[in-house]
Design a protein around this motif. Structure first.
Motif, PDB file in Angstrom:
ATOM      1  N   GLY A   1       0.839  -1.192   0.000  1.00 37.89           N
ATOM      2  CA  GLY A   1       0.000   0.000   0.000  1.00 37.89           C
ATOM      3  C   GLY A   1       0.870   1.235   0.000  1.00 37.89           C
ATOM      4  O   GLY A   1       1.952   1.239   0.595  1.00 37.89           O
TER       5      GLY A   1
ATOM      6  N   SER B   1      -5.283   1.560   1.748  1.00 34.87           N
ATOM      7  CA  SER B   1      -5.132   1.355   0.300  1.00 34.87           C
ATOM      8  C   SER B   1      -4.782  -0.094  -0.020  1.00 34.87           C
ATOM      9  O   SER B   1      -5.203  -0.634  -1.051  1.00 34.87           O
ATOM     10  CB  SER B   1      -4.049   2.309  -0.226  1.00 34.87           C
ATOM     11  OG  SER B   1      -4.035   2.339  -1.628  1.00 34.87           O
ATOM     12  N   ALA B   2      -4.019  -0.722   0.858  1.00 36.64           N
ATOM     13  CA  ALA B   2      -3.587  -2.101   0.607  1.00 36.64           C
ATOM     14  C   ALA B   2      -4.750  -3.074   0.525  1.00 36.64           C
ATOM     15  O   ALA B   2      -4.638  -4.157  -0.064  1.00 36.64           O
ATOM     16  CB  ALA B   2      -2.610  -2.544   1.698  1.00 36.64           C
TER      17      ALA B   2
ATOM     18  N   GLY C   1      -7.985  -1.828  -0.365  1.00 35.39           N
ATOM     19  CA  GLY C   1      -9.051  -1.170  -1.104  1.00 35.39           C
ATOM     20  C   GLY C   1     -10.146  -0.603  -0.224  1.00 35.39           C
ATOM     21  O   GLY C   1     -11.319  -0.589  -0.605  1.00 35.39           O
TER      22      GLY C   1
END
Ligand SMILES: [Mg+2]
Ligand SMILES: [Mg+2]
Ligand SMILES: [Mg+2]
Lengths: 152, 152, 152
Positions: free
Chosen positions: B4, B50-51, B53
């Motif tokens: 991420g 982010s890693a 979603g």
């Protein structure tokens, strides 16, 4: 396992269309660019190419080549994906940050993530998408930074 | 394996406190922010989200929600860690760059690394911490860029 | 598996030499720096150190230490490589973005990639190299952002 990093930025101009992740986003300004100026897709394309040492967008898709002139950025992304797959790469994840002051991107989150999912062939939980404002550092620009993770 | 990327920046204002990695750093200026303006923790939080979603800080911790109003950034980081662990993720490494002209961070290196180690549950050799100055590009800002690596 | 992120920037000054990836690039300007100002090598060195929590260039190679005074940046990169290898790390890939408006780097792509290949002991397909212009955000600077992937 391979990773790739790519980034992009474009100046924003009144009255130009704003394309992000392949979508047209309602906006008073858009990217100054030869292409459609889709900074996130350009960053992702560079990240993919970088993961296999294939150069960058400027090398592979020169706008002096009639084959690529006026092409939408999806075409570059798809071609980069094809090139890495041809070399045995399989994209398993992306993490993408978009830096933009206006318009606000949060109302478009689902659409952007779905379009990336469609373009990249990844499930939504494998598509990280973060939005930031420039805090005064780049008020007239759109910027994107992308990381990709691949097997192979 | 998942990675991420996250980043953050805040404008610096005279007389405000400067929080970095959860520590209060002696400084004539600090971050302009609704929260404590801890750019490194915000970048790490975004990287974790982010890693998987999961969106970003603005989506998960809106300061319009009384639950998060005035919260210290450790709370956001801990919640992001909890969310990725809930999904089977296990954080195994972080690499963090802090860009700041003044004050010099080198005297605080050990404290910053130890506090990150405590917050993230990682040994110090799994916490990369680099300091840069902006070289004139952002003299009145603190910036951070973070990468995380996870299993799962 | 480990990853590391590093970045660097230097102001450009008329009449100074421009070193990138260990090569002298013909240019009307070069980096303002104590060292040779090789931003890509500095970013890569920081990325390597960060991957094992070893600090950064400023910590390991202070220009106040006569051992490092006036050293070329290859020396820092080689020492960072040695330190990570000593800890069981094996570099398997790098992805590097150089942001510079002038001179154009595309004519130097092959030379830059070959020199990185030599310095890092990696095949060219494991060395991602992308070039961007700053689009007005940093016209008088050279910037670099680097990611590294290691086993161990
Ligand atoms: Mg572009
Ligand atoms: Mg913040
Ligand atoms: Mg430097």
């Amino acid at each position: 396992m391979r990773l790739g990093y790519g980034e992009d930025s474009h100046r924003l101009i009144e009255g130009k269309p704003l394309y992000l992740c392949g979508l047209l986003i309602p906006s008073p300004h858009g990217a100054l660019a030869h292409s459609d100026g889709d900074a996130p897709l350009h960053a992702l394309t560079d990240a993919l190419l970088s993961a296999f040492g294939l150069g960058d967008i400027g090398l592979l898709f020169p706008d002096t080549d009639p084959k690529w002139r006026g092409a939408r950025s999806e075409v570059f992304l798809k071609e980069a994906l094809r090139l890495v797959e041809e070399r045995g790469g399989r994209l398993i994840q992306v993490s993408l940050a978009i830096i933009l002051d206006q318009p606000k991107l949060s109302p478009h989150r689902q659409g952007l993530q779905e379009n990336l999912s469609r373009l990249l062939g990844l499930p939504p939980d494998r598509i990280g998408l973060t939005f930031k404002t420039s805090e005064g550092l780049a008020v007239a620009h759109v910027q994107a930074r992308a990381m990709v993770l691949l097997e192979g």
